[in-house]
Design a protein around this motif. Structure first.
Motif, PDB file in Angstrom:
ATOM      1  N   LYS A   2       0.841  -1.202   0.000  1.00 52.96           N
ATOM      2  CA  LYS A   2       0.000   0.000   0.000  1.00 52.96           C
ATOM      3  C   LYS A   2       0.873   1.247   0.000  1.00 52.96           C
ATOM      4  CE  LYS A   2      -1.171   1.371   4.646  1.00 52.96           C
ATOM      5  NZ  LYS A   2      -2.071   1.380   5.748  1.00 52.96           N
ATOM      6  N   SER A   3       0.325   2.305  -0.557  1.00 52.96           N
ATOM      7  CA  SER A   3       1.100   3.540  -0.656  1.00 52.96           C
ATOM      8  C   SER A   3       1.211   4.211   0.712  1.00 52.96           C
ATOM      9  CB  SER A   3       0.468   4.490  -1.671  1.00 52.96           C
ATOM     10  OG  SER A   3      -0.832   4.839  -1.259  1.00 52.96           O
ATOM     11  N   LEU A   4       2.275   4.967   0.872  1.00 51.24           N
ATOM     12  CA  LEU A   4       2.523   5.659   2.130  1.00 51.24           C
ATOM     13  C   LEU A   4       1.592   6.848   2.278  1.00 51.24           C
ATOM     14  CD1 LEU A   4       6.428   5.726   2.087  1.00 51.24           C
ATOM     15  CD2 LEU A   4       4.971   4.162   3.356  1.00 51.24           C
ATOM     16  N   THR A   5       1.256   7.178   3.512  1.00 45.27           N
ATOM     17  CA  THR A   5       0.431   8.344   3.791  1.00 45.27           C
ATOM     18  C   THR A   5       1.284   9.603   3.684  1.00 45.27           C
ATOM     19  OG1 THR A   5       0.897   8.395   6.162  1.00 45.27           O
ATOM     20  CG2 THR A   5      -0.955   6.998   5.434  1.00 45.27           C
ATOM     21  N   TYR A   6       0.625  10.752   3.718  1.00 43.29           N
ATOM     22  CA  TYR A   6       1.327  12.034   3.693  1.00 43.29           C
ATOM     23  C   TYR A   6       2.335  12.115   4.846  1.00 43.29           C
ATOM     24  CZ  TYR A   6       2.116  17.062   3.909  1.00 43.29           C
ATOM     25  OH  TYR A   6       2.707  18.300   3.952  1.00 43.29           O
ATOM     26  N   LYS A   9       5.385   9.778   4.419  1.00 46.11           N
ATOM     27  CA  LYS A   9       6.324  10.359   3.452  1.00 46.11           C
ATOM     28  C   LYS A   9       7.090  11.520   4.093  1.00 46.11           C
ATOM     29  CE  LYS A   9       3.459   9.255  -0.529  1.00 46.11           C
ATOM     30  NZ  LYS A   9       2.540   9.813  -1.539  1.00 46.11           N
ATOM     31  N   SER A  14       9.775   4.090   5.719  1.00 51.92           N
ATOM     32  CA  SER A  14       9.721   3.123   4.627  1.00 51.92           C
ATOM     33  C   SER A  14       9.332   1.763   5.185  1.00 51.92           C
ATOM     34  CB  SER A  14      11.069   3.036   3.910  1.00 51.92           C
ATOM     35  OG  SER A  14      12.073   2.653   4.811  1.00 51.92           O
TER      36      SER A  14
END
Length: 85
Positions: A2-6, A9, A14
């Motif tokens: 899943k993509s990282l949240t704001y 980031k 990581s």
């Protein structure tokens, strides 16, 4: 993956994190969560409420700085402990 949240980031989190960096990872995760809360508040604030948006942004910037100093402190403590063993 899943993509990282704001917030994740923003603090340079990581996945998967390495186990040897556990205190740093925990610090980053907690600060990322708070940044995400503030970012969500900022997004939900009406566009004409500039001061509220600015306050959220200032708080996020301060948290990013605090995270960097916390990481430096954690690493210094770990280095101190390992040199005194």
């Amino acid at each position: 993956m899943k993509s990282l949240t704001y917030g994740q980031k923003a603090v340079g989190l990581s996945y998967p994190p390495s186990d040897d960096k556990l205190p740093v990872v925990l610090c980053k995760e907690r600060i990322a969560h708070i940044i995400d809360l503030l970012d969500e508040m900022r997004k939900q604030t009406p566009s004409h409420a500039h001061e509220i948006k600015r306050l959220c942004s200032v708080a996020i910037t301060a948290l990013e700085g605090a995270q960097m100093w916390a990481e430096k402190a954690i690493k210094a403590v770990e280095a101190f402990k390992s040199s005194n063993n």
